[in-house]
Motif scaffolding. Structure first.
Motif, PDB file in Angstrom:
ATOM      1  N   UNK A 205      25.915  56.729 -45.582  1.00 57.26           N
ATOM      2  CA  UNK A 205      27.044  56.931 -46.082  1.00 57.26           C
ATOM      3  C   UNK A 205      27.671  56.711 -47.538  1.00 57.26           C
ATOM      4  N   UNK A 206      26.487  56.194 -48.222  1.00 57.18           N
ATOM      5  CA  UNK A 206      26.499  55.645 -49.605  1.00 57.18           C
ATOM      6  C   UNK A 206      26.333  56.953 -50.536  1.00 57.18           C
ATOM      7  N   UNK A 207      27.071  56.814 -51.937  1.00 59.00           N
ATOM      8  CA  UNK A 207      26.889  57.579 -52.797  1.00 59.00           C
ATOM      9  C   UNK A 207      26.168  57.128 -53.970  1.00 59.00           C
ATOM     10  N   UNK A 208      25.559  55.928 -53.857  1.00 58.65           N
ATOM     11  CA  UNK A 208      24.789  55.298 -54.989  1.00 58.65           C
ATOM     12  C   UNK A 208      23.841  54.103 -54.397  1.00 58.65           C
ATOM     13  N   UNK A 209      22.981  53.631 -55.047  1.00 60.14           N
ATOM     14  CA  UNK A 209      22.431  52.410 -54.566  1.00 60.14           C
ATOM     15  C   UNK A 209      23.144  51.059 -54.715  1.00 60.14           C
ATOM     16  N   UNK A 210      23.942  51.161 -55.690  1.00 62.06           N
ATOM     17  CA  UNK A 210      25.097  50.145 -55.563  1.00 62.06           C
ATOM     18  C   UNK A 210      25.960  50.262 -54.154  1.00 62.06           C
ATOM     19  N   UNK A 211      26.361  51.441 -54.161  1.00 63.55           N
ATOM     20  CA  UNK A 211      27.225  51.326 -53.020  1.00 63.55           C
ATOM     21  C   UNK A 211      26.628  51.227 -51.566  1.00 63.55           C
ATOM     22  N   UNK A 212      25.362  51.768 -51.505  1.00 62.83           N
ATOM     23  CA  UNK A 212      24.423  51.450 -50.426  1.00 62.83           C
ATOM     24  C   UNK A 212      24.170  49.819 -50.046  1.00 62.83           C
ATOM     25  N   UNK A 213      24.207  48.968 -51.060  1.00 63.85           N
ATOM     26  CA  UNK A 213      23.819  47.436 -51.042  1.00 63.85           C
ATOM     27  C   UNK A 213      25.237  46.750 -50.749  1.00 63.85           C
ATOM     28  N   UNK A 214      26.348  47.465 -51.277  1.00 61.82           N
ATOM     29  CA  UNK A 214      27.585  46.921 -50.686  1.00 61.82           C
ATOM     30  C   UNK A 214      27.998  47.195 -49.467  1.00 61.82           C
ATOM     31  N   UNK A 215      27.573  48.463 -48.927  1.00 60.94           N
ATOM     32  CA  UNK A 215      27.986  48.866 -47.475  1.00 60.94           C
ATOM     33  C   UNK A 215      27.320  47.883 -46.592  1.00 60.94           C
ATOM     34  N   UNK A 216      25.996  47.612 -47.168  1.00 61.11           N
ATOM     35  CA  UNK A 216      25.284  46.684 -45.947  1.00 61.11           C
ATOM     36  C   UNK A 216      25.779  45.188 -46.044  1.00 61.11           C
ATOM     37  N   UNK A 217      26.191  44.909 -47.207  1.00 62.43           N
ATOM     38  CA  UNK A 217      26.835  43.320 -47.246  1.00 62.43           C
ATOM     39  C   UNK A 217      27.931  43.342 -46.337  1.00 62.43           C
ATOM     40  N   UNK A 218      28.843  44.425 -46.576  1.00 60.57           N
ATOM     41  CA  UNK A 218      30.149  44.645 -45.763  1.00 60.57           C
ATOM     42  C   UNK A 218      30.031  44.595 -44.244  1.00 60.57           C
ATOM     43  N   UNK A 219      29.035  45.303 -43.946  1.00 54.79           N
ATOM     44  CA  UNK A 219      28.460  45.367 -42.535  1.00 54.79           C
ATOM     45  C   UNK A 219      27.918  43.886 -42.086  1.00 54.79           C
ATOM     46  N   UNK A 220      27.324  43.229 -42.662  1.00 52.88           N
ATOM     47  CA  UNK A 220      26.627  42.201 -42.129  1.00 52.88           C
ATOM     48  C   UNK A 220      27.399  40.761 -42.327  1.00 52.88           C
ATOM     49  N   UNK A 221      28.196  40.810 -43.366  1.00 56.03           N
ATOM     50  CA  UNK A 221      29.104  39.458 -43.507  1.00 56.03           C
ATOM     51  C   UNK A 221      30.193  39.124 -42.510  1.00 56.03           C
ATOM     52  N   UNK A 222      30.907  40.195 -41.686  1.00 58.67           N
ATOM     53  CA  UNK A 222      31.826  39.608 -40.505  1.00 58.67           C
ATOM     54  C   UNK A 222      31.082  39.299 -39.416  1.00 58.67           C
ATOM     55  N   UNK A 223      29.711  39.781 -39.193  1.00 59.35           N
ATOM     56  CA  UNK A 223      29.071  39.406 -37.852  1.00 59.35           C
ATOM     57  C   UNK A 223      28.336  38.157 -38.012  1.00 59.35           C
ATOM     58  N   UNK A 224      27.846  37.834 -39.123  1.00 59.13           N
ATOM     59  CA  UNK A 224      26.601  36.900 -39.324  1.00 59.13           C
ATOM     60  C   UNK A 224      27.328  35.406 -39.351  1.00 59.13           C
TER      61      UNK A 224
END
Length: 352
Positions: A205-224
């Motif tokens: 779903x990401x458009x850049x490496x930075x966006x990919x990194x941010x998307x992973x963080x956004x997915x992990x933070x709410x559940x960890x």
């Protein structure tokens, strides 16, 4: 090379005074180990030389242990009065993946895997994710069972206990993704398949490496329920090529693994909600029915209390005789005798 270090906050919760202010043992340990391992591996990973992994693991163990012990001595921390096998001085986990080409210019790579504790190294190939490390836990199990039980780490880097650095070597052919992650990244997800989907779905779903990194963080933070750190390196493909390679895998994961699990989870959630609703209804309806029943049930409990007399009043007891059985002559005689003996009201002493 990529690596993560996870300071163990529970075992290393002791706080030390440092020039930068108070710091926990876990905070200090992860950073000391990171700096030492980085320097040692830069010295060991000589181009065109096949790394001796077993010797490197021993060297890493020695170097990190000495650095932690020296730092602990510098901190001059008072000895704790607590005694527990779970307490450690400057404890941290480690997962390190070091890469060397098998042949100059070729697509095959040697992956040197070093670890201690429950941080993990992975390779994500287009056909699936593969775990490269084995969790150092007291209760051994596979990746799924380790999600379901909270076992104690059996081997972690620290300044005051014995530990060892595990090593293995894997040969891979590019393209692939290498991932190092602390347990805060994968330990609070429903399954190992969800971790793969999280990483690759964010990529798709990401458009850049930075966006990919941010998307992973956004997915992990709410559940960890923990701190989380992840390091990723791609070998043999650029960002757009990675998206093309791994996007089909995301669809397969959803269709074959995470989709069915998520559907069952939603069914369980609905059933639990319905159970909760019925339990609450049971309580409410039972209370209403009891309220209706209660006034009659407690009728005599709330009436006036008769005063207590020193001696009971003399009364004539009632004798109930079935109509089909006439009173016998013996009973009549007993009644007559009772009348003769007592001066007061007649009293029946016996019946048949």
């Amino acid at each position: 090379m990529l690596a993560v270090f996870d300071g163990m906050g529970g075992a290393g919760g002791t706080v030390y005074d440092t020039p930068d202010g108070p710091r926990s043992g876990a905070y200090l340990a992860s950073r000391i180990a990171r700096d030492v391992v980085e320097q040692e591996m830069l010295n060991l990973l000589v181009p065109d030389w096949n790394l001796n992994g077993e010797a490197a693991a021993e060297e890493l163990q020695r170097a990190v242990r000495d650095a932690l012990q020296d730092r602990l001595a510098e901190l001059k921390a008072p000895k704790s009065g607590l005694r527990s096998r779970l307490l450690r001085a400057l404890p941290t986990t480690m997962a390190v993946l070091a890469l060397q080409r098998s042949h100059r210019g070729g697509s095959k790579w040697l992956i040197h895997v070093f670890w201690a504790g429950d941080s993990r190294g992975y390779v994500f190939e287009p056909t699936g994710a593969r775990q490269l490390t084995i969790d150092d836990l007291r209760d051994q199990g596979d990746a799924m069972s380790n999600l379901r039980r909270d076992s104690v780490v059996s081997n972690a880097i620290s300044a005051d206990t014995e530990f060892h650095v595990n090593y293995r070597r894997v040969e891979l052919e590019a393209p692939f993704l290498l991932v190092c992650a602390t347990d805060g990244c994968f330990g609070y997800l429903p399954s190992p398949m969800h971790f793969e989907e999280l990483v690759l779905g964010s990529l798709a779903a990401a458009r850049s490496v930075t966006g990919w990194s941010q998307a992973i963080q956004d997915a992990i933070v709410p559940v960890t329920g923990d701190d989380a750190a992840m390091a990723v390196i791609a070998v043999g493909a650029d960002f757009d090529e990675l998206k093309s390679l791994y996007t089909p895998r995301v669809a397969d994961l959803a269709a074959e693994y995470t989709g069915p699990i998520d559907a069952l989870s939603r069914s369980v959630e609905r059933a639990e909600q319905e159970l909760h609703r019925l339990q609450q209804r049971q309580l409410d309806d039972t209370e209403q029915l009891w309220t209706r029943y209660k006034s009659g049930y407690e009728h005599y409990l709330h009436g006036p209390i008769e005063p207590h007399a020193d001696a009971p009043e003399t009364t004539e007891p009632l004798v109930v005789v079935p109509a089909s059985e006439p009173v016998s002559e013996a009973a009549q005689a007993e009644t007559t005798i009772a009348d003769d003996v007592h001066d007061g009201s007649p009293k029946i002493e016996g019946t048949s």
